[in-house]
Design a protein around this motif. Structure first.
Motif, PDB file in Angstrom:
ATOM      1  N   HIS A 159      64.031  75.217  92.463  1.00 27.07           N
ATOM      2  CA  HIS A 159      63.669  73.847  92.851  1.00 27.07           C
ATOM      3  C   HIS A 159      64.758  73.171  93.681  1.00 27.07           C
ATOM      4  CE1 HIS A 159      59.902  73.529  90.626  1.00 27.07           C
ATOM      5  NE2 HIS A 159      60.489  74.242  89.651  1.00 27.07           N
ATOM      6  N   ALA A 160      66.004  73.554  93.487  1.00 29.85           N
ATOM      7  CA  ALA A 160      67.079  72.951  94.283  1.00 29.85           C
ATOM      8  C   ALA A 160      66.873  73.274  95.755  1.00 29.85           C
ATOM      9  CB  ALA A 160      68.443  73.435  93.797  1.00 29.85           C
ATOM     10  N   ALA A 161      66.527  74.546  96.042  1.00 22.88           N
ATOM     11  CA  ALA A 161      66.266  74.927  97.427  1.00 22.88           C
ATOM     12  C   ALA A 161      65.025  74.214  97.951  1.00 22.88           C
ATOM     13  CB  ALA A 161      66.084  76.447  97.523  1.00 22.88           C
ATOM     14  N   GLY A 162      64.003  74.066  97.083  1.00 23.88           N
ATOM     15  CA  GLY A 162      62.808  73.335  97.495  1.00 23.88           C
ATOM     16  C   GLY A 162      63.112  71.899  97.832  1.00 23.88           C
ATOM     17  N   ASP A 163      63.952  71.259  97.007  1.00 23.15           N
ATOM     18  CA  ASP A 163      64.329  69.866  97.283  1.00 23.15           C
ATOM     19  C   ASP A 163      65.096  69.766  98.599  1.00 23.15           C
ATOM     20  OD1 ASP A 163      63.124  69.200  94.927  1.00 23.15           O
ATOM     21  OD2 ASP A 163      64.980  68.945  93.781  1.00 23.15           O
ATOM     22  N   GLN A 164      65.999  70.723  98.841  1.00 25.39           N
ATOM     23  CA  GLN A 164      66.763  70.715 100.091  1.00 25.39           C
ATOM     24  C   GLN A 164      65.838  70.865 101.289  1.00 25.39           C
ATOM     25  OE1 GLN A 164      69.929  69.973 100.655  1.00 25.39           O
ATOM     26  NE2 GLN A 164      69.445  70.138 102.839  1.00 25.39           N
ATOM     27  N   LEU A 165      64.830  71.741 101.156  1.00 21.59           N
ATOM     28  CA  LEU A 165      63.874  71.922 102.236  1.00 21.59           C
ATOM     29  C   LEU A 165      63.096  70.637 102.508  1.00 21.59           C
ATOM     30  CD1 LEU A 165      62.269  73.592 104.261  1.00 21.59           C
ATOM     31  CD2 LEU A 165      60.835  74.386 102.369  1.00 21.59           C
ATOM     32  N   LEU A 166      62.693  69.940 101.438  1.00 21.22           N
ATOM     33  CA  LEU A 166      61.947  68.686 101.622  1.00 21.22           C
ATOM     34  C   LEU A 166      62.809  67.642 102.315  1.00 21.22           C
ATOM     35  CD1 LEU A 166      60.103  68.445  98.181  1.00 21.22           C
ATOM     36  CD2 LEU A 166      59.093  69.022 100.396  1.00 21.22           C
ATOM     37  N   ARG A 167      64.082  67.559 101.938  1.00 23.04           N
ATOM     38  CA  ARG A 167      64.961  66.574 102.578  1.00 23.04           C
ATOM     39  C   ARG A 167      65.161  66.918 104.054  1.00 23.04           C
ATOM     40  NH1 ARG A 167      67.646  66.482  97.374  1.00 23.04           N
ATOM     41  NH2 ARG A 167      68.911  68.290  97.988  1.00 23.04           N
ATOM     42  N   SER A 168      65.361  68.191 104.347  1.00 20.67           N
ATOM     43  CA  SER A 168      65.578  68.598 105.747  1.00 20.67           C
ATOM     44  C   SER A 168      64.324  68.351 106.579  1.00 20.67           C
ATOM     45  CB  SER A 168      65.973  70.073 105.791  1.00 20.67           C
ATOM     46  OG  SER A 168      67.159  70.312 105.061  1.00 20.67           O
ATOM     47  N   PHE A 169      63.164  68.677 106.003  1.00 19.43           N
ATOM     48  CA  PHE A 169      61.912  68.460 106.733  1.00 19.43           C
ATOM     49  C   PHE A 169      61.674  66.972 106.975  1.00 19.43           C
ATOM     50  CE2 PHE A 169      57.211  68.092 106.818  1.00 19.43           C
ATOM     51  CZ  PHE A 169      56.995  68.789 107.989  1.00 19.43           C
ATOM     52  N   ALA A 170      62.005  66.127 105.968  1.00 16.90           N
ATOM     53  CA  ALA A 170      61.860  64.679 106.146  1.00 16.90           C
ATOM     54  C   ALA A 170      62.747  64.186 107.272  1.00 16.90           C
ATOM     55  CB  ALA A 170      62.198  63.969 104.836  1.00 16.90           C
ATOM     56  N   ASP A 171      64.014  64.683 107.322  1.00 14.32           N
ATOM     57  CA  ASP A 171      64.920  64.271 108.410  1.00 14.32           C
ATOM     58  C   ASP A 171      64.374  64.727 109.754  1.00 14.32           C
ATOM     59  OD1 ASP A 171      66.557  63.181 106.516  1.00 14.32           O
ATOM     60  OD2 ASP A 171      67.896  64.913 106.397  1.00 14.32           O
ATOM     61  N   TYR A 172      63.781  65.905 109.777  1.00  9.32           N
ATOM     62  CA  TYR A 172      63.218  66.418 111.026  1.00  9.32           C
ATOM     63  C   TYR A 172      62.071  65.527 111.510  1.00  9.32           C
ATOM     64  CZ  TYR A 172      60.366  69.318 114.087  1.00  9.32           C
ATOM     65  OH  TYR A 172      59.611  69.776 115.136  1.00  9.32           O
ATOM     66  N   LEU A 173      61.195  65.114 110.591  1.00  9.99           N
ATOM     67  CA  LEU A 173      60.077  64.263 110.981  1.00  9.99           C
ATOM     68  C   LEU A 173      60.555  62.903 111.473  1.00  9.99           C
ATOM     69  CD1 LEU A 173      57.428  64.969 108.191  1.00  9.99           C
ATOM     70  CD2 LEU A 173      57.417  65.784 110.560  1.00  9.99           C
ATOM     71  N   VAL A 174      61.548  62.341 110.798  1.00  9.76           N
ATOM     72  CA  VAL A 174      62.066  61.036 111.222  1.00  9.76           C
ATOM     73  C   VAL A 174      62.641  61.130 112.630  1.00  9.76           C
ATOM     74  CG1 VAL A 174      63.845  59.311 110.767  1.00  9.76           C
ATOM     75  CG2 VAL A 174      62.493  60.235 108.879  1.00  9.76           C
ATOM     76  N   LEU A 179      54.017  61.510 100.509  1.00  8.02           N
ATOM     77  CA  LEU A 179      52.915  61.228  99.599  1.00  8.02           C
ATOM     78  C   LEU A 179      53.149  61.812  98.221  1.00  8.02           C
ATOM     79  CD1 LEU A 179      50.034  61.939 102.118  1.00  8.02           C
ATOM     80  CD2 LEU A 179      50.601  59.716 101.152  1.00  8.02           C
ATOM     81  N   GLY A 180      53.964  62.859  98.149  1.00  4.26           N
ATOM     82  CA  GLY A 180      54.228  63.521  96.883  1.00  4.26           C
ATOM     83  C   GLY A 180      54.223  65.015  97.084  1.00  4.26           C
ATOM     84  N   GLY A 181      55.014  65.749  96.289  1.00  2.09           N
ATOM     85  CA  GLY A 181      55.079  67.192  96.437  1.00  2.09           C
ATOM     86  C   GLY A 181      55.543  67.556  97.825  1.00  2.09           C
ATOM     87  N   ASP A 182      54.796  68.414  98.524  1.00  2.00           N
ATOM     88  CA  ASP A 182      55.135  68.827  99.884  1.00  2.00           C
ATOM     89  C   ASP A 182      54.224  68.169 100.909  1.00  2.00           C
ATOM     90  OD1 ASP A 182      52.856  70.111  99.097  1.00  2.00           O
ATOM     91  OD2 ASP A 182      53.350  72.035 100.012  1.00  2.00           O
ATOM     92  N   GLU A 183      53.678  66.992 100.559  1.00  2.00           N
ATOM     93  CA  GLU A 183      52.749  66.292 101.441  1.00  2.00           C
ATOM     94  C   GLU A 183      53.415  65.049 102.023  1.00  2.00           C
ATOM     95  OE1 GLU A 183      49.639  65.534  98.720  1.00  2.00           O
ATOM     96  OE2 GLU A 183      48.708  67.507  98.937  1.00  2.00           O
ATOM     97  N   PHE A 184      53.247  64.873 103.343  1.00  2.48           N
ATOM     98  CA  PHE A 184      53.863  63.765 104.050  1.00  2.48           C
ATOM     99  C   PHE A 184      52.803  63.043 104.876  1.00  2.48           C
ATOM    100  CE2 PHE A 184      57.153  66.764 103.133  1.00  2.48           C
ATOM    101  CZ  PHE A 184      58.281  66.017 102.885  1.00  2.48           C
ATOM    102  N   ALA A 185      53.090  61.803 105.195  1.00  7.35           N
ATOM    103  CA  ALA A 185      52.218  61.006 106.060  1.00  7.35           C
ATOM    104  C   ALA A 185      53.021  60.578 107.270  1.00  7.35           C
ATOM    105  CB  ALA A 185      51.684  59.785 105.331  1.00  7.35           C
ATOM    106  N   LEU A 186      52.404  60.675 108.438  1.00 10.15           N
ATOM    107  CA  LEU A 186      53.043  60.291 109.686  1.00 10.15           C
ATOM    108  C   LEU A 186      52.110  59.324 110.408  1.00 10.15           C
ATOM    109  CD1 LEU A 186      55.298  60.716 111.814  1.00 10.15           C
ATOM    110  CD2 LEU A 186      53.978  62.630 112.697  1.00 10.15           C
TER     111      LEU A 186
END
Length: 780
Positions: free
Chosen positions: A390-405, A417-424
């Motif tokens: 889960h630590a790697a999963g959390d890191q991936l979510l943070r990196s993906f969020a920074d990429y989208l921003v 939105l939760g889990g691996d789901e995002f809204a743009l």
């Protein structure tokens, strides 16, 4: 004391007035006596009638006073006679009450007793004078008086006159002595009063001075030792005094703070000025929070309140309290941020996403325009979590969020939105424009390096896009549409963009469903949902009272709407449990006030939706109702559809077991419509099987439907279930059902639905339209 002194002064003034009245009365008495003796002396020698009249007239004054005194000296004083006597005595009418009261209550006092005694001593002389007058009148009437008799009478009258004058002078002296004593008493009392008032004034002034000194000391101690900031300001806002707490809050030395004004320590715009440019103190001192400037220029939030103290001799002074609430503001901002942001990625959360979407939808409806909402789901994210942790999963979510921003423009926003789901959200972008942008995001995403360990799958995402236009029904629809488009992208092979396309007719239908849902919500809130009942005929036992409770909705205009007009929207948008709760509450309240009907009732069927069965809170609601109304439990039969039971088999079994344990029965509704009906019957301990009306309605014409009804009936009988057929619309069908062994018949051929009130009140219940068949007499 003031009231007492006023009372004493009034009493003394009244005594002085009474003394004056007695002195005036004595002068009238003395003058009347002298006039009487002179007139009597003339009458003795002249025998003239006018002298007799003058004598009698003069005697009325002392005789009037005498009669008044004797009236007051009676055991039961005759006030009216005394008043008349004093009037005849020549006394002023305004003094008569004083004469009466003073004589009644003060005649035995030492300073008045001697005067009264002297007055009484004149009574005999006065009466002798009256007797001489009567004798002279009688003598003149019988022929006159001899000279010797006249001389004797004259000497006697003169002697009485001298004696009464001496007594009058003594009486007058006694009254003057009494008046002198009253004046002395007045002087003494007045002096004592002045002395007492002076003493009290001195003591009061000393006490007030001590209290003021003590209060000032307390105020100064409270002012300088208070833990909240305190300011004393002049009318122009200059700081006259400040305590150490105020200096600490603003990070000033106290002496330096005294050289400043309120304008120097407030942020620009916080000072309230009037039209003349002066501080508007009534508005400025309203309790609230103001922004202050510390010595280093930093901002400090202070809770502020104050008051203006006005005195005649001095200019107005302002006292203000300031409490540092900067930490509260920081905590509030932090709480607000946490409430609207995802703690892992720092992006806005679902709650804030829906708020911004609602705001955008409102703007679009008012001003027009088009935006794009994108639903993004990472592909194969579960593999990262399961394989790398889960630590790697959390890191991936943070990196993906920074990429989208980093990939969006100003005015766009990204949320999780939760889990691996995002809204743009892409502002002012059509669906096609958004698709081009997102396809570029999908292509470049594979070229971006996300440090999440060796052997991890390549990062990709599936994206669904929906346009935000004025035609969109609401935020829930937008989220659902974007989610559906994202699901379609996954189904199409992932790592792609799919746009949500729906026809205008479908959009209109969704909008109408949203309106229907809103109408149902308002109908529940406004108590416009109505209960109807349709009788279920027991074959061979027509007197058994059995019916199913149905629901209708009355529109605000009074139009009655059947379930077909709103139940689809209720079930599709997850409002079934709310409606079930409302219907059950209405039913229980109605049956509670109809004990006679409940006594005759055989069974009452009520429907429960699949959404309600799957929700534990609804089961808790139902069991609570049954526990509080145990006498009704054995009269109820809950109906659940076969498809609802099969799709939620575990929850359905839990619900059935719970309500049957409390005496209720269970019915499987619309049986035969499912794909695996017979296979699940053994797992569902139902008491009643209701054959889907699709098979029943035209079974007299369709042999396949007739065979299906016969098969269901046989299975139900083997499982010891009561079999009921729905949609019985003709006598022919009713005959065939009875011959097959169906035990319950429900439909228009039996009885149309009627308001529940008519069913529960025998006087209003309609005569049943029975089906003409001999089959009812038989035993199924």
């Amino acid at each position: 004391m003031a009231i007492g002194l006023v009372g004493i002064s009034a009493l003394i003034q009244e005594l002085q007035a009474a003394s004056t009245a007695w002195i005036m009365g004595q002068s009238h008495w003395s003058r009347g006596q002298q006039q009487a003796t002179h007139a009597l002396s003339r009458y003795i020698t002249s025998g003239e009638s006018h002298d007799l009249t003058a004598t009698r007239q003069a005697l009325r004054v002392p005789l009037g006073d005498l009669s008044a005194r004797r009236a007051l000296e009676q055991a039961d004083p005759d006030i009216a006679a005394a008043r008349q006597g004093f009037i005849e005595g020549g006394n002023a009418r305004g003094d008569i009450n004083r004469l009466i009261l003073s004589y009644r209550y003060l005649r035995d006092q030492p300073y008045f007793r001697d005067a009264v005694r002297l007055w009484r001593d004149t009574d005999d002389d006065l009466l002798q004078l009256v007797a001489i007058t009567d004798r002279v009148q009688a003598g003149h009437a019988t022929g006159g008086l001899t000279p010797d008799v006249q001389q004797g009478l004259l000497r006697q009258v003169q002697a009485l006159d001298v004696g009464m004058q001496n007594q009058a002078r003594a009486f007058s002296g006694a009254l003057l002595h009494t008046a002198a004593m009253v004046r002395m008493t007045t002087f003494i009392v007045g002096g004592l009063s002045v002395l007492a008032i002076t003493l009290i004034a001195v003591l009061l002034a000393r006490r007030v001075r001590n209290d003021l000194t003590e209060q000032e000391s307390r105020f100064r101690a409270a002012f300088y030792q208070a833990t909240v900031g305190m300011l004393k300001l002049d009318e122009e806002g200059g700081i006259v005094e400040a305590n150490q707490a105020m200096a600490d809050i603003l990070d000033y030395r106290r002496e330096a703070l005294l050289s400043l004004s309120l304008a120097d320590v407030l942020v620009e715009g916080e000072l309230v000025l009037d039209e003349h440019g002066r501080i508007d103190w009534p508005r400025q001192l309203r309790p609230g929070e103001l922004r202050f400037l510390r010595a280093d220029g930093s901002l400090m939030w202070g809770r502020w309140s104050g008051t203006v103290v006005r005195t005649r001799a001095r200019a107005p002074t302002v006292f203000a309290l300031v409490e540092d609430v900067s930490q509260n503001h920081a905590l509030a901002r932090e709480v607000e941020h946490h409430a609207s942001h995802d703690p892992l990625t720092g992006l806005i959360n679902r709650r804030e996403i829906e708020r911004l979407l609602d705001q955008a939808l409102t703007t679009v409806r008012a001003e027009g325009g088009t935006h794009a909402l994108c639903y993004i789901d990472l592909d194969y994210f579960k593999l990262v979590n399961d394989g790398l942790g889960h630590a790697a999963g959390d890191q991936l979510l943070r990196s993906f969020a920074d990429y989208l921003v980093g990939a969006v423009r100003d005015g766009d926003w990204v949320g999780r939105l939760g889990g691996d789901e995002f809204a743009l959200f892409l502002a002012n972008a059509s669906q096609d424009e958004a698709k081009q942008v997102l396809q570029r995001v999908v292509r470049t995403l594979g070229q971006v390096s996300f440090q999440h360990g060796e052997g991890a799958p390549k990062v990709s995402c599936s994206i669904g896009v929906v346009e935000v236009t004025a035609e969109a029904p609401d935020v829930n629809w937008l989220m659902s549409a974007a989610d559906s488009a994202c699901y379609a992208a996954k189904e199409a092979g992932r790592n792609r963009v799919h746009c949500y396309n729906e026809s205008r007719m479908a959009l209109d239908e969704r909008r109408r469903e949203a309106e229907r849902l809103a109408n149902v919500s308002s109908a529940i809130a406004e108590n416009r949902m109505l209960l109807y009942a349709q009788r279920i005929e027991r074959v061979g036992d027509p007197d058994f009272l059995h019916y199913e409770v149905l629901v209708r909705m009355r529109s605000p205009e009074g139009v009655l709407q059947g379930p077909g007009e709103f139940m689809g929207a209720v079930e599709r948008y997850g409002m079934g449990m709310a409606l079930d709760r409302h219907v059950l509450s209405l039913l229980f309240r109605h049956l509670q006030v109809c004990p006679a009907h409940v006594q005759q009732l055989g069974l009452c069927n009520v429907n429960v939706s699949a959404q309600s069965i799957a929700e534990p809170s609804f089961l808790a609601f139902v069991t609570d109702l049954l526990e509080r109304n145990r006498c009704l439990a054995r009269k109820l039969c809950f109906e659940i559809t076969e498809t609802a039971a099969v799709s939620n088999i575990d929850q359905a079994r839990t619900f059935i077991d719970a309500v049957k344990a409390r005496g209720c029965r269970m019915a499987l509704d619309d049986f035969g419509s499912g794909l695996s009906s017979f296979g699940y019957l053994r797992q569902l301990p139902a008491d009643m099987l209701k054959i889907d009306g699709v098979f029943v309605r035209d079974m007299n014409l369709d042999p396949v439907n007739r065979a299906a009804v016969r098969a269901i009936t046989e299975v139900g009988r083997e499982l010891h279930m009561l079999v009921v057929a729905e949609w019985v619309e003709s006598a022919v069908v009713a005959d065939q059902l009875a011959q097959m062994g169906v035990e319950g018949l429900q439909g228009y051929a039996i009885e149309r639905p009627i308001p529940l009130e008519r069913m529960t009140q025998p006087a209003l219940r309609p005569a049943r339209a029975g089906v003409s068949s001999d089959a009812w007499r038989g035993t199924p």
